[in-house]
Each structure stands twice: as C-alpha cells, then as structure tokens.
Write an enzyme that holds these catalytic residues in place. Structure first.
Site, PDB file in Angstrom:
ATOM      1  N   PHE A   1      23.228  37.798  55.205  1.00 19.06           N
ATOM      2  CA  PHE A   1      22.881  37.750  56.627  1.00 19.06           C
ATOM      3  C   PHE A   1      22.722  39.124  57.275  1.00 19.06           C
ATOM      4  O   PHE A   1      22.839  39.263  58.494  1.00 19.06           O
ATOM      5  CB  PHE A   1      23.918  36.929  57.423  1.00 19.06           C
ATOM      6  CG  PHE A   1      24.255  35.619  56.799  1.00 19.06           C
ATOM      7  CD1 PHE A   1      23.337  34.592  56.749  1.00 19.06           C
ATOM      8  CD2 PHE A   1      25.509  35.415  56.219  1.00 19.06           C
ATOM      9  CE1 PHE A   1      23.648  33.378  56.155  1.00 19.06           C
ATOM     10  CE2 PHE A   1      25.832  34.215  55.622  1.00 19.06           C
ATOM     11  CZ  PHE A   1      24.895  33.189  55.585  1.00 19.06           C
ATOM     12  N   SER A   2      22.448  40.142  56.458  1.00 20.15           N
ATOM     13  CA  SER A   2      22.292  41.495  57.008  1.00 20.15           C
ATOM     14  C   SER A   2      20.837  41.868  57.255  1.00 20.15           C
ATOM     15  O   SER A   2      20.558  42.961  57.746  1.00 20.15           O
ATOM     16  CB  SER A   2      22.942  42.523  56.069  1.00 20.15           C
ATOM     17  OG  SER A   2      22.329  42.519  54.789  1.00 20.15           O
TER      18      SER A   2
ATOM     19  N   GLU B   1      16.066  39.352  46.295  1.00 18.75           N
ATOM     20  CA  GLU B   1      17.228  38.745  45.629  1.00 18.75           C
ATOM     21  C   GLU B   1      17.392  39.272  44.205  1.00 18.75           C
ATOM     22  O   GLU B   1      17.589  38.533  43.239  1.00 18.75           O
ATOM     23  CB  GLU B   1      17.095  37.213  45.612  1.00 18.75           C
ATOM     24  CG  GLU B   1      16.956  36.589  46.981  1.00 18.75           C
ATOM     25  CD  GLU B   1      18.196  36.736  47.863  1.00 18.75           C
ATOM     26  OE1 GLU B   1      19.253  37.169  47.345  1.00 18.75           O
ATOM     27  OE2 GLU B   1      18.115  36.433  49.069  1.00 18.75           O
TER      28      GLU B   1
ATOM     29  N   CYS C   1      35.047  38.778  64.411  1.00 21.26           N
ATOM     30  CA  CYS C   1      35.321  39.740  65.482  1.00 21.26           C
ATOM     31  C   CYS C   1      34.089  40.392  66.079  1.00 21.26           C
ATOM     32  O   CYS C   1      34.186  41.079  67.101  1.00 21.26           O
ATOM     33  CB  CYS C   1      36.266  40.826  64.977  1.00 21.26           C
ATOM     34  SG  CYS C   1      35.542  41.846  63.653  1.00 21.26           S
TER      35      CYS C   1
END
Length: 211
Positions: A21-22, A91, A150
C-alpha cells in the site's frame, strides 16, 4: 538526480520498493506513461501468480491500470521485450533471482529497466530478488505507506491472516501497512476495519451567515 526518459548511450536499472500500500505500482505506471508520452516503446511484465486486479494488466490500489505481459519466470523476459526501450517489472518479489541477471543484461544493452516490488516479507526479512537489485541499480526510490494504527509513515507489511507461507498474494484482506512501532509479525489481529479520511475543507458547505 532524476533519470532521463531516454537512456543516452547507456541503460540503467531503477528500483521502486517499499511495503504494501505504499504506491509502488502507481509509481511504476506513472514512469511508464511518461515514457510513452516521450514516444518511447514500453512493455511491462508481471508474475502470473498475481491476479488480484486483472489477468492481463498491472493495477494499483488506487485503480490505475496498464496492460501487461504475464510471465512465470524471469527467463521469459528477453524474448518478449521486442523493440521496447523501457521495460517495467511489477511485483518482482514473486520472480526468481534470475531476474537480477536479466535486468543487468537489458541495462547493458541500453534499455531502461524499472522494477517494483517488496523489499521485506511479512517477517521483516529481505525479500529476494529486490535486495540484490537494490545493490546493482542506478536509481532507488523507497516508498512509504501510512500506518493504519497511528498515521505515521509505514514501511512494514503487517499480515492479518495466520498463514506461515512466505508468499501470500492478497490486499486489504491479508495485509495492513504499519510503522515500526505498531508492526508485530506474530499478531494477526486486524486494526483497519475501514479507512477514515481527513476532511477536505473545500467539501464543507458554504457558511451563508459569514457573508
């Protein structure tokens, strides 16, 4: 230093890496599209094991797509490159270590090679062949996600499915992005049930009383 769109008498290797997810695939597609705008022929490969978004396209979590060629092993790449000047591989962690030699050969023949893949597995261990490619590449970009706990920059892939196999193809059903503090490879409890977004001030209704 940013790479030129077109190699000038020399090829090179670019590596886009980071956790789940970066935005690795999104950045890969962006670079390949820019090469196309420069009228350069491109081709992108992806491992056949990855069918999350499409059988014949690479896809990002944000919904971007680009038609690709499926391969099972890195050795298939050279005969499929044809006249492409820019070669993408998505990938790459699902391919064998032969990919390193293939990428070096392509770069030595004047090609621009762009590789995207995870640098660490869910246990935080180096995920070949990316670490080796990092050593031989000219350009490296480490992408960061957002920790779902966070909100800090995240560089770890937290597995939320209790499976001990190293290769587990999945998306939000199997992984979360976590920072160093909140990453725990032995705890498979998910945190992200939904992804709340910060407010966009422009979306707020006008305050008629302020006029």
């Amino acid at each position: 230093m940013q790479p030129h769109l077109n190699p000038r008498d020399v090829g090179w290797i670019e590596v886009i890496t980071g956790c789940m997810f970066s935005g690795k695939t999104e950045e890969l597609i962006r670079r390949l599209r820019r090469a196309q705008y420069a009228r350069l022929p491109v081709v992108v490969f992806k491992p056949g094991i990855d069918e999350r978004y499409s059988i014949d396209s690479v896809g990002s979590h944000s919904g971007q797509r680009m038609r690709s060629v499926n391969i099972e092993t890195a050795s298939e790449i050279p005969k499929l490159v044809e006249n492409a000047q820019v070669i993408g591989v998505d990938e790459a962690q699902f391919l064998d270590v032969e990919l390193v030699r293939i990428c070096e050969d392509l770069a030595n023949n004047g090609k621009r090679v762009i590789v995207a893949g995870l640098d660490m597995d869910y246990l935080g261990q180096p995920f070949e062949p990316i670490p080796h490619l990092l050593a031989v590449s000219e350009y490296i970009q480490k992408m960061l996600a957002i920790c779902v706990v966070c909100g800090n920059p995240a560089d770890r892939s937290q597995r939320i499915v209790n499976r001990d196999t190293r290769v587990l193809v999945g998306e939000t059903d199997a992984y979360e992005a976590r920072c160093r503090l909140h990453w725990n490879p032995t705890n498979f409890d998910p945190i992200q049930t939904s992804l709340p977004l910060g407010a966009n001030i422009a979306d707020a209704p006008p305050d008629n009383d302020a006029a």
